[in-house]
Write an enzyme that holds these catalytic residues in place. Sequence first.
Site, short mmCIF file in Angstrom:
data_model
loop_
_atom_site.label_atom_id
_atom_site.label_comp_id
_atom_site.label_asym_id
_atom_site.label_seq_id
_atom_site.Cartn_x
_atom_site.Cartn_y
_atom_site.Cartn_z
N ASP A 68 0.83 -1.22 0.00
CA ASP A 68 0.00 0.00 0.00
C ASP A 68 0.85 1.26 0.00
O ASP A 68 2.08 1.20 0.07
CB ASP A 68 -0.96 -0.02 1.21
CG ASP A 68 -0.26 -0.28 2.54
OD1 ASP A 68 0.99 -0.35 2.55
OD2 ASP A 68 -0.95 -0.41 3.55
N ASN A 137 -7.30 -0.32 14.13
CA ASN A 137 -8.74 -0.39 13.84
C ASN A 137 -9.10 -1.68 13.09
O ASN A 137 -10.20 -1.80 12.54
CB ASN A 137 -9.17 0.83 12.99
CG ASN A 137 -8.40 0.89 11.68
OD1 ASN A 137 -7.52 0.07 11.45
ND2 ASN A 137 -8.73 1.85 10.84
N HIS A 139 -7.54 -2.81 10.41
CA HIS A 139 -7.27 -2.80 8.97
C HIS A 139 -6.06 -3.67 8.64
O HIS A 139 -5.23 -3.98 9.48
CB HIS A 139 -7.09 -1.36 8.45
CG HIS A 139 -5.77 -0.71 8.76
ND1 HIS A 139 -5.55 0.64 8.60
CD2 HIS A 139 -4.59 -1.20 9.22
CE1 HIS A 139 -4.30 0.94 8.92
NE2 HIS A 139 -3.69 -0.16 9.31
N GLU A 144 -9.88 -0.39 5.07
CA GLU A 144 -10.40 0.26 6.25
C GLU A 144 -11.76 -0.30 6.66
O GLU A 144 -12.41 -0.99 5.87
CB GLU A 144 -10.51 1.77 5.96
CG GLU A 144 -9.17 2.43 5.68
CD GLU A 144 -8.32 2.58 6.94
OE1 GLU A 144 -7.53 1.66 7.24
OE2 GLU A 144 -8.43 3.62 7.61
C1 F6R Z 1 1.45 -0.57 6.18
C2 F6R Z 1 0.20 -1.33 6.36
C3 F6R Z 1 -0.59 -1.17 7.61
C4 F6R Z 1 0.19 -1.66 8.82
C5 F6R Z 1 -0.63 -1.57 10.11
C6 F6R Z 1 0.22 -1.88 11.33
O1 F6R Z 1 2.00 -0.84 4.91
O2 F6R Z 1 -0.20 -2.04 5.48
O3 F6R Z 1 -1.78 -1.89 7.48
O4 F6R Z 1 0.58 -3.00 8.61
O5 F6R Z 1 -1.17 -0.30 10.24
O6 F6R Z 1 1.25 -0.93 11.44
P1 F6R Z 1 2.46 -1.13 12.45
O7 F6R Z 1 3.20 -2.34 12.01
O8 F6R Z 1 3.29 0.13 12.30
O9 F6R Z 1 1.87 -1.29 13.79
#
Ligand code: F6R
Length: 250
Positions: A68, A137, A139, A144
């Site tokens: 992403d 959340n 995701h 989302e």
């Molecule tokens: C980032 C992504 C997000 C993260 C998620 C957890 O490329 O795809 O979905 O994997 O927000 O983020 P961290 O690892 O920073 O807690």
Amino acid sequence: MPQIKIFATYEELSDKASDAIVDCIRQKPDALLCFAAGDTPKLTLEMAVAKIRQQHIPTATLGFVGLDEWVGIGPENEGSCQYFFRKYWTDPLGLAESQFNFFNALSLRLDEECVRMDEFIRARAGIDLMLVGLGMNGHIGFNEPGTDWNLQAHVASLDSVTREVGQKYFREKTDVAKGISLGFGWLKAARRLLLLANGAKKAAIVKETLQGAISREVPASILQTLPEAEILLDLGAGALIQQKAGHEME
Ligand code: F6R
């Protein structure tokens, strides 16, 4: 239910996840891999790169796609996903530009970026290994709350939680309203899917994801319907999971 493994430490979790990457490349040197950016997979990627080097595993035919990107953020920004993917994966391995594809989130035609990404993945016959993280959340990528579980690459409006938590990646306050992301259509089709979560702050959303209702409001809860998916947690993130048969403690 997916397989859930709880490790004593983040280091052990990362070691196991890095083994999955190395095994995948050994078995299929032209595999297509896809990782999330963010804090969770950092150590996994560092360990995987070290193992690939130590074991002299060839990577010249490997493929990679970034999961992403923040819309409007360029690759020179340290908070961008592309910056992360280059720093922790494609640069240390010396992959050629033709081997990977990232979303260009500065493009004025994001719909074309989505087509370009979907075509890159299709041309490589799908994703062999996906390694994703879990947002506060629920995701995965920028899928989302409320997302359609069948999407491929798409643009999404970001939830307030994602916008707030996402500040941790940027040096300066950065207001990002949209993300561009692979959707669950690709996650469900991946030949191997690993979700990693570490730290006590993830414990509540991990529990909701794995033991709450399967709901589009908690996008990652779809994993409950994917028996082949593998969930790797450390003790902090797994703290609220009720141990049931099938949950392995490593
Ligand atoms: C980032 C992504 C997000 C993260 C998620 C957890 O490329 O795809 O979905 O994997 O927000 O983020 P961290 O690892 O920073 O807690």
